[in-house]
Motif scaffolding. Structure first.
Motif, mmCIF file in Angstrom:
data_model
loop_
_atom_site.group_PDB
_atom_site.id
_atom_site.type_symbol
_atom_site.label_atom_id
_atom_site.label_comp_id
_atom_site.label_asym_id
_atom_site.label_seq_id
_atom_site.Cartn_x
_atom_site.Cartn_y
_atom_site.Cartn_z
ATOM 1 N N LYS A 1 0.840 -1.198 0.000
ATOM 2 C CA LYS A 1 0.000 0.000 0.000
ATOM 3 C C LYS A 1 0.878 1.251 0.000
ATOM 4 C CE LYS A 1 -2.318 3.405 2.371
ATOM 5 N NZ LYS A 1 -1.758 4.523 3.147
ATOM 6 N N GLU A 2 1.926 1.242 0.830
ATOM 7 C CA GLU A 2 2.822 2.392 0.933
ATOM 8 C C GLU A 2 3.496 2.731 -0.395
ATOM 9 O OE1 GLU A 2 5.087 3.626 4.733
ATOM 10 O OE2 GLU A 2 5.561 1.564 4.273
ATOM 11 N N LYS A 3 3.831 1.699 -1.150
ATOM 12 C CA LYS A 3 4.524 1.902 -2.422
ATOM 13 C C LYS A 3 3.555 2.221 -3.566
ATOM 14 C CE LYS A 3 8.837 1.143 -1.231
ATOM 15 N NZ LYS A 3 9.898 2.173 -1.411
ATOM 16 N N GLY A 4 2.279 2.299 -3.246
ATOM 17 C CA GLY A 4 1.297 2.602 -4.283
ATOM 18 C C GLY A 4 1.039 1.452 -5.228
ATOM 19 N N MET A 5 1.327 0.241 -4.767
ATOM 20 C CA MET A 5 1.097 -0.944 -5.595
ATOM 21 C C MET A 5 -0.401 -1.229 -5.718
ATOM 22 S SD MET A 5 4.159 -1.930 -6.395
ATOM 23 C CE MET A 5 5.858 -1.908 -5.813
ATOM 24 N N ARG A 6 -0.757 -1.876 -6.787
ATOM 25 C CA ARG A 6 -2.157 -2.208 -7.039
ATOM 26 C C ARG A 6 -2.488 -3.541 -6.371
ATOM 27 N NH1 ARG A 6 -1.473 -2.230 -13.303
ATOM 28 N NH2 ARG A 6 0.340 -3.343 -12.489
ATOM 29 N N ILE A 7 -3.448 -3.509 -5.467
ATOM 30 C CA ILE A 7 -3.846 -4.683 -4.699
ATOM 31 C C ILE A 7 -5.261 -5.073 -5.120
ATOM 32 C CG2 ILE A 7 -4.281 -5.610 -2.399
ATOM 33 C CD1 ILE A 7 -2.304 -3.397 -1.377
ATOM 34 N N ALA A 8 -5.430 -6.320 -5.499
ATOM 35 C CA ALA A 8 -6.742 -6.813 -5.914
ATOM 36 C C ALA A 8 -7.122 -8.016 -5.071
ATOM 37 C CB ALA A 8 -6.727 -7.189 -7.400
ATOM 38 N N GLU A 9 -8.415 -8.275 -4.989
ATOM 39 C CA GLU A 9 -8.888 -9.452 -4.267
ATOM 40 C C GLU A 9 -9.939 -10.174 -5.107
ATOM 41 O OE1 GLU A 9 -10.616 -8.278 -0.536
ATOM 42 O OE2 GLU A 9 -11.376 -6.412 -1.350
ATOM 43 N N ILE A 10 -9.954 -11.485 -4.980
ATOM 44 C CA ILE A 10 -10.961 -12.296 -5.646
ATOM 45 C C ILE A 10 -11.674 -13.116 -4.581
ATOM 46 C CG2 ILE A 10 -9.615 -12.438 -7.783
ATOM 47 C CD1 ILE A 10 -9.092 -15.443 -6.928
ATOM 48 N N PRO A 11 -12.948 -13.412 -4.754
ATOM 49 C CA PRO A 11 -13.643 -14.249 -3.777
ATOM 50 C C PRO A 11 -13.193 -15.699 -3.884
ATOM 51 C CG PRO A 11 -15.088 -13.725 -5.616
ATOM 52 C CD PRO A 11 -13.840 -12.929 -5.822
ATOM 53 N N ILE A 12 -13.030 -16.335 -2.739
ATOM 54 C CA ILE A 12 -12.679 -17.755 -2.706
ATOM 55 C C ILE A 12 -13.556 -18.452 -1.676
ATOM 56 C CG2 ILE A 12 -10.281 -17.447 -3.432
ATOM 57 C CD1 ILE A 12 -9.504 -17.759 -0.436
ATOM 58 N N PRO A 13 -13.761 -19.751 -1.829
ATOM 59 C CA PRO A 13 -14.532 -20.486 -0.829
ATOM 60 C C PRO A 13 -13.748 -20.623 0.467
ATOM 61 C CG PRO A 13 -13.610 -21.986 -2.439
ATOM 62 C CD PRO A 13 -13.328 -20.603 -2.953
ATOM 63 N N THR A 14 -14.459 -20.752 1.552
ATOM 64 C CA THR A 14 -13.849 -20.961 2.870
ATOM 65 C C THR A 14 -13.914 -22.435 3.209
ATOM 66 O OG1 THR A 14 -14.557 -18.776 3.602
ATOM 67 C CG2 THR A 14 -13.941 -20.352 5.318
ATOM 68 N N HIS A 15 -12.801 -22.969 3.702
ATOM 69 C CA HIS A 15 -12.793 -24.365 4.126
ATOM 70 C C HIS A 15 -12.016 -24.502 5.420
ATOM 71 C CE1 HIS A 15 -12.644 -28.720 4.048
ATOM 72 N NE2 HIS A 15 -11.337 -28.661 4.226
ATOM 73 N N TYR A 16 -12.700 -24.884 6.463
ATOM 74 C CA TYR A 16 -12.076 -25.201 7.745
ATOM 75 C C TYR A 16 -12.433 -26.639 8.079
ATOM 76 C CZ TYR A 16 -10.479 -20.545 9.152
ATOM 77 O OH TYR A 16 -9.799 -19.354 9.252
ATOM 78 N N GLY A 17 -11.564 -27.554 7.734
ATOM 79 C CA GLY A 17 -11.789 -28.957 8.044
ATOM 80 C C GLY A 17 -10.836 -29.421 9.121
ATOM 81 N N PRO A 18 -10.981 -30.665 9.570
ATOM 82 C CA PRO A 18 -10.097 -31.185 10.622
ATOM 83 C C PRO A 18 -8.641 -31.263 10.179
ATOM 84 C CG PRO A 18 -11.450 -32.934 9.676
ATOM 85 C CD PRO A 18 -11.989 -31.644 9.157
ATOM 86 N N GLU A 19 -8.420 -31.302 8.861
ATOM 87 C CA GLU A 19 -7.053 -31.388 8.356
ATOM 88 C C GLU A 19 -6.366 -30.032 8.304
ATOM 89 O OE1 GLU A 19 -9.565 -30.230 4.930
ATOM 90 O OE2 GLU A 19 -9.761 -31.590 6.617
#
Length: 254
Positions: free
Chosen positions: A196-214
């Motif tokens: 952020k400080e360097k003015g870089m371009r940050i993007a996000e994409i939606p992903i599924p959430t998985h919290y399993g025992p592993e």
């Protein structure tokens, strides 16, 4: 053609490591410059599982490394990012060996960088339905609360800061002092601040959430230390950038 390195972070992932590799889309596995596993001095057979798989199937672009001592979450990540830069890759993907994040989404993760639209992309669980994916309620609330504080402190509007499923343009990595970041879990937040400080371009994409025992679960007190670490990093950033206190070897240039 862009050279893509896929870095699989592994710690005591003997039961999930092979699944993490095999779930990478077939075409990407074939085209990747290197898929490399770095085992952070696990106490189980994570390293030998990866090495055995590589040798049995004779996979030339799959390599397995083992740290002689545990470097911590951030320390291992620094090593993996350096590896990609040293080998001249254009993009490096960070994937966790416990399959908490879906390897199938790597093509979507790197697409904004390939198109010249982003310097960093991360997969956000918070844009979907994290509770349905098994995220504990207290983690959901902590994630939301910390993200609100981080957005206010940094003047950003991200859906979360705490996803470890990321892709970086290596040219952008060369411009941030990520070696100064913590070796603990809040490395992900600190490097994001640097971008952020360097003015870089940050993007996000939606992903599924998985919290399993592993999946590796961060315990309550580890989570508390994680939250405090983030708040400490934000304070350091604000103090340094405002000139109230200048740090000798700052993580953040201000």
């Amino acid at each position: 053609m862009k050279r893509v390195g896929i870095f699989i972070m592994a710690y005591e992932a003997v039961h999930t490591l092979i699944a993490a590799y095999e779930r990478i889309p077939a075409q990407l596995k074939k085209e990747a410059a290197e898929i490399y596993i770095i085992d952070d001095a696990s106490n189980d057979n994570t390293f030998w599982t990866g090495m055995g798989y590589k040798l049995f199937y004779n996979i030339p672009n799959l390599n397995v490394y083992r740290n002689c001592r545990n470097l911590g979450y951030g320390g291992n990540q620094k090593k993996g990012l350096r590896h990609a830069m040293d080998r001249g890759y254009d993009i490096v993907v960070v994937l966790h060996g416990d399959v908490q994040y879906a390897p199938e989404r790597i093509p979507d993760l790197i697409q904004p960088i390939l198109e010249g639209q982003a310097d960093m992309v991360f997969g956000s669980r918070m844009t979907g339905h994290p509770l349905r994916g098994g995220m504990p309620l207290y983690k959901f609330l902590a994630n939301k609360s910390l993200t609100t504080v981080e957005n206010l402190a940094l003047g950003m509007n991200l859906s979360e800061y705490h996803s470890g499923f990321r892709a970086y343009a290596c040219e952008a990595l060369k411009q941030v002092p990520f070696e100064r970041c913590t070796e603990a879990f809040h490395f992900d937040t600190e490097i994001l601040i640097q971008f952020k400080e360097k003015g870089m371009r940050i993007a996000e994409i939606p992903i599924p959430t998985h919290y399993g025992p592993e999946s590796h679960q961060v315990g309550f007190w580890t989570g508390v230390r994680y939250g405090l670490g983030i708040l400490g990093s934000l304070l350091e950033y604000r103090l340094h950038s405002s000139g109230i206190r200048r740090f000798r070897s700052p993580k953040f240039s201000g």
